[in-house]
Motif scaffolding. Structure first.
Motif, mmCIF file in Angstrom:
data_model
loop_
_atom_site.group_PDB
_atom_site.id
_atom_site.type_symbol
_atom_site.label_atom_id
_atom_site.label_comp_id
_atom_site.label_asym_id
_atom_site.label_seq_id
_atom_site.Cartn_x
_atom_site.Cartn_y
_atom_site.Cartn_z
ATOM 1 N N GLY A 1 0.770 -1.156 -0.046
ATOM 2 C CA GLY A 1 0.039 0.187 -0.049
ATOM 3 C C GLY A 1 0.918 1.302 -0.058
ATOM 4 N N GLY A 2 0.152 2.235 -0.227
ATOM 5 C CA GLY A 2 0.949 3.631 -0.358
ATOM 6 C C GLY A 2 1.290 4.203 -1.667
ATOM 7 N N ALA A 3 1.626 5.542 -1.520
ATOM 8 C CA ALA A 3 1.930 6.367 -2.938
ATOM 9 C C ALA A 3 3.133 7.279 -2.718
ATOM 10 C CB ALA A 3 0.693 6.592 -3.524
ATOM 11 N N GLY A 4 3.818 7.021 -1.774
ATOM 12 C CA GLY A 4 4.823 7.988 -1.258
ATOM 13 C C GLY A 4 6.331 7.820 -1.980
ATOM 14 N N PRO A 5 7.117 8.908 -1.685
ATOM 15 C CA PRO A 5 8.149 8.757 -2.605
ATOM 16 C C PRO A 5 9.106 7.378 -2.670
ATOM 17 C CG PRO A 5 8.652 9.919 -0.977
ATOM 18 C CD PRO A 5 7.078 9.782 -0.794
ATOM 19 N N THR A 6 9.032 6.586 -1.689
ATOM 20 C CA THR A 6 9.906 5.324 -1.607
ATOM 21 C C THR A 6 8.907 4.211 -1.502
ATOM 22 O OG1 THR A 6 9.700 5.326 0.699
ATOM 23 C CG2 THR A 6 11.590 6.380 0.069
ATOM 24 N N THR A 7 7.435 4.399 -2.059
ATOM 25 C CA THR A 7 6.917 3.184 -2.132
ATOM 26 C C THR A 7 7.214 2.158 -3.105
ATOM 27 O OG1 THR A 7 4.825 4.351 -1.292
ATOM 28 C CG2 THR A 7 4.409 2.348 -2.541
ATOM 29 N N PHE A 8 7.808 2.504 -4.478
ATOM 30 C CA PHE A 8 8.136 1.614 -5.251
ATOM 31 C C PHE A 8 9.393 0.817 -5.170
ATOM 32 C CE2 PHE A 8 6.105 4.174 -9.170
ATOM 33 C CZ PHE A 8 4.727 3.751 -8.714
ATOM 34 N N ASP A 9 10.144 1.409 -4.036
ATOM 35 C CA ASP A 9 11.198 0.721 -3.688
ATOM 36 C C ASP A 9 10.888 -0.605 -3.026
ATOM 37 O OD1 ASP A 9 12.958 2.723 -4.654
ATOM 38 O OD2 ASP A 9 13.128 3.825 -2.697
ATOM 39 N N ARG A 10 9.882 -0.497 -2.129
ATOM 40 C CA ARG A 10 9.338 -1.563 -1.597
ATOM 41 C C ARG A 10 8.718 -2.514 -2.457
ATOM 42 N NH1 ARG A 10 8.988 2.635 2.084
ATOM 43 N NH2 ARG A 10 6.940 3.464 1.524
ATOM 44 N N VAL A 11 7.733 -2.079 -3.262
ATOM 45 C CA VAL A 11 7.120 -2.988 -4.330
ATOM 46 C C VAL A 11 8.122 -3.876 -4.984
ATOM 47 C CG1 VAL A 11 5.780 -3.039 -6.372
ATOM 48 C CG2 VAL A 11 5.077 -1.495 -4.504
ATOM 49 N N VAL A 12 9.194 -3.290 -5.445
ATOM 50 C CA VAL A 12 10.295 -3.745 -6.482
ATOM 51 C C VAL A 12 10.966 -4.910 -5.637
ATOM 52 C CG1 VAL A 12 12.433 -3.571 -7.774
ATOM 53 C CG2 VAL A 12 10.432 -1.800 -7.981
ATOM 54 N N LYS B 1 2.725 6.485 -13.545
ATOM 55 C CA LYS B 1 3.483 5.896 -12.467
ATOM 56 C C LYS B 1 3.447 4.348 -12.552
ATOM 57 C CE LYS B 1 2.582 9.521 -9.178
ATOM 58 N NZ LYS B 1 1.809 10.120 -7.923
ATOM 59 N N ILE B 2 2.238 3.883 -13.269
ATOM 60 C CA ILE B 2 2.232 2.301 -13.290
ATOM 61 C C ILE B 2 3.462 1.947 -14.553
ATOM 62 C CG2 ILE B 2 0.913 0.708 -14.389
ATOM 63 C CD1 ILE B 2 -1.423 2.052 -13.109
ATOM 64 N N ALA B 3 3.712 2.705 -15.466
ATOM 65 C CA ALA B 3 4.755 2.493 -16.425
ATOM 66 C C ALA B 3 5.861 2.535 -15.934
ATOM 67 C CB ALA B 3 4.413 3.383 -17.641
ATOM 68 N N GLU B 4 6.313 3.616 -15.233
ATOM 69 C CA GLU B 4 7.542 3.649 -14.392
ATOM 70 C C GLU B 4 7.638 2.462 -13.269
ATOM 71 O OE1 GLU B 4 9.598 6.030 -10.576
ATOM 72 O OE2 GLU B 4 7.721 7.050 -11.622
ATOM 73 N N LEU B 5 6.761 2.195 -12.610
ATOM 74 C CA LEU B 5 6.936 0.833 -11.596
ATOM 75 C C LEU B 5 7.241 -0.353 -12.218
ATOM 76 C CD1 LEU B 5 6.681 -0.581 -9.214
ATOM 77 C CD2 LEU B 5 4.206 -0.499 -9.146
ATOM 78 N N ARG B 6 6.463 -0.558 -13.501
ATOM 79 C CA ARG B 6 6.677 -1.872 -14.527
ATOM 80 C C ARG B 6 8.062 -1.753 -15.259
ATOM 81 N NH1 ARG B 6 0.166 -2.080 -16.149
ATOM 82 N NH2 ARG B 6 -0.529 -3.269 -14.256
ATOM 83 N N GLU B 7 8.415 -0.675 -15.446
ATOM 84 C CA GLU B 7 9.808 -0.708 -15.995
ATOM 85 C C GLU B 7 10.876 -0.813 -15.183
ATOM 86 O OE1 GLU B 7 12.669 2.630 -18.625
ATOM 87 O OE2 GLU B 7 10.703 3.043 -17.850
ATOM 88 N N ARG B 8 10.811 -0.228 -13.938
ATOM 89 C CA ARG B 8 12.069 -0.520 -12.854
ATOM 90 C C ARG B 8 11.853 -1.957 -12.249
ATOM 91 N NH1 ARG B 8 11.271 3.595 -7.794
ATOM 92 N NH2 ARG B 8 12.671 1.768 -7.007
ATOM 93 N N ALA B 9 10.667 -2.546 -12.205
ATOM 94 C CA ALA B 9 10.524 -3.811 -11.835
ATOM 95 C C ALA B 9 10.964 -5.042 -12.740
ATOM 96 C CB ALA B 9 9.080 -4.115 -11.201
ATOM 97 N N GLY B 10 10.728 -4.693 -13.997
ATOM 98 C CA GLY B 10 11.117 -5.495 -15.080
ATOM 99 C C GLY B 10 10.109 -6.603 -15.266
#
Length: 272
Positions: free
Chosen positions: A181-192, A212-221
Motif C-alpha cells: 500500500g501507499g503512494a509515497g516517494p519510496t513506495t516503489f522501492d518496496r514494491v520492487v 506511475k504504473i509504467a515507471e513501476l513496471r519498467e523499474r521492476a522489469g
C-alpha cells in the motif's frame, strides 16, 4: 479489469458473511478489509482523509476473522487485507494467520500491507514511527520465509529468530500475493524489492497514474499487478483507471446496515 470492494467491517454494519455472500452473488471478485487494532483516546496524528476520524475506524473487526467468515460462505471471492498494519503484528503469528486463511479459503487470500498513519496507535504496539518502514520490510521478508521454507529463519535489525517449523503453508504457490500500500516517494522501492503488487488509495498520490504504473513496471522489469482501492462508484472513475492500466478496482463501500449495503451493491453491480 477485475472488480471488488474495499470497506471497514464493524460491529454496527453488515456482517462479513452476509457481505461476502452478497458480493459473490453480484459478480464481484474480491473483498478487501481495513484494519485498526484500536484508536488511542489522545490522538495527535492527523487522519489523511480529513479533519474528523469517521466512526468506522474505532470499531473494526479483526480482518482475518472477518475474512474467514466471508470465505466460509463463498467459493470464488478473493479475500484480502486492505491494508493490514503489519508494523503492529507479530510476523510469526501473521504468517500463520494468512496461511490459515489461504488454506480454509482454498487459495483465495491476499495480503495487502502498509505502515499506517496513526503514530499513537503504532507506539502502543511498541513500534517507533521513525523506523516503521524498515520494520515493515523485515516483517514481509520474514513472513515469506515462514511461508516458503520448511525450516525458516530470519536475522534482521528488528526481526530475529533461529530455524522454526511454521505450518500450515499457504495453498497458493509460492504464497499469497503481498500487495504494497501507499503512494509515497519510496513506495516503489518496496514494491520492487519485496512486493508482489501495488495497492494505492484512489485520489491519494494517484495523479498521472498511467505514468506511475509504467515507471513501476519498467523499474521492476515485470508486469506488476496494480489494485486501486477506495474507488468511487462512478463510471468515469472506472474508465480513468482502465485507461491507466489498473488491473483491479476496489469500490469504496460505506459501513452501513445490511439493507442499505445490499441496495448500494445492486447499484455498483451495474458498473461490473
Amino acid at each position: 479489469m477485475e472488480f471488488g470492494v474495499s470497506t471497514f467491517v464493524t460491529d454496527d454494519g453488515i456482517g462479513p458473511a452476509a457481505l461476502g455472500r452478497a458480493l459473490e452473488e453480484r459478480g464481484f471478485g474480491s473483498l478487501f478489509l481495513a484494519e485498526h487494532t484500536h484508536i488511542p483516546v489522545k490522538r495527535e496524528s492527523p487522519w489523511p482523509g480529513g479533519a474528523e476520524l469517521p466512526r468506522m475506524y474505532y470499531r473494526t473487526l479483526d480482518p482475518f476473522v472477518a475474512l474467514t467468515a466471508a470465505a466460509s460462505v463463498t467459493e470464488r471471492l478473493r479475500v484480502g487485507t486492505g491494508i493490514a498494519l503489519i508494523i503492529q503484528r507479530d510476523p510469526i503469528v501473521l504468517a500463520k494467520e494468512t496461511a490459515s486463511l489461504d488454506l480454509v479459503s482454498g487459495g483465495r487470500a491476499v495480503l495487502g500491507v502498509g505502515a499506517g498513519w496513526n503514530r499513537e496507535e503504532m507506539r502502543n504496539h511498541g513500534t517507533d514511527p521513525a523506523t516503521r518502514m524498515r520494520l515493515l520490510r523485515e516483517r514481509v521478508l520474514a513472513v515469506k520465509e515462514l511461508w516458503t521454507k520448511d525450516e525458516a529463519e530470519f536475522h534482521g535489525e528488528f526481526v530475529d529468530f533461529d530455524p522454526v517449523f511454521s505450518y500450515p503453508k499457504p495453498v497458493q504457490d509460492p504464497h499469497p500475493p503481498v500487495m504494497i500500500g501507499g503512494a509515497g516517494p519510496t513506495t516503489f522501492d518496496r514494491v520492487v524489492e519485496f512486493g508482489d503488487g501495488w495497492m494505492p488509495i484512489y485520489g491519494r498520490g494517484t495523479d498521472v497514474l498511467a505514468g506511475k504504473i509504467a515507471e513501476l513496471r519498467e523499474r521492476a522489469g515485470r508486469a506488476v499487478p496494480v489494485t486501486v482501492f477506495g474507488v468511487p462508484g462512478k463510471p468515469e472513475a472506472v474508465a480513468e483507471l482502465a485507461a491507466a492500466g489498473v488491473d483491479e478496482v476496489l469500490f469504496n463501500l460505506k459501513t452501513e446496515p445490511e439493507g442499505d449495503t445490499l441496495r448500494y451493491l445492486d447499484r455498483l453491480a451495474e458498473l461490473v
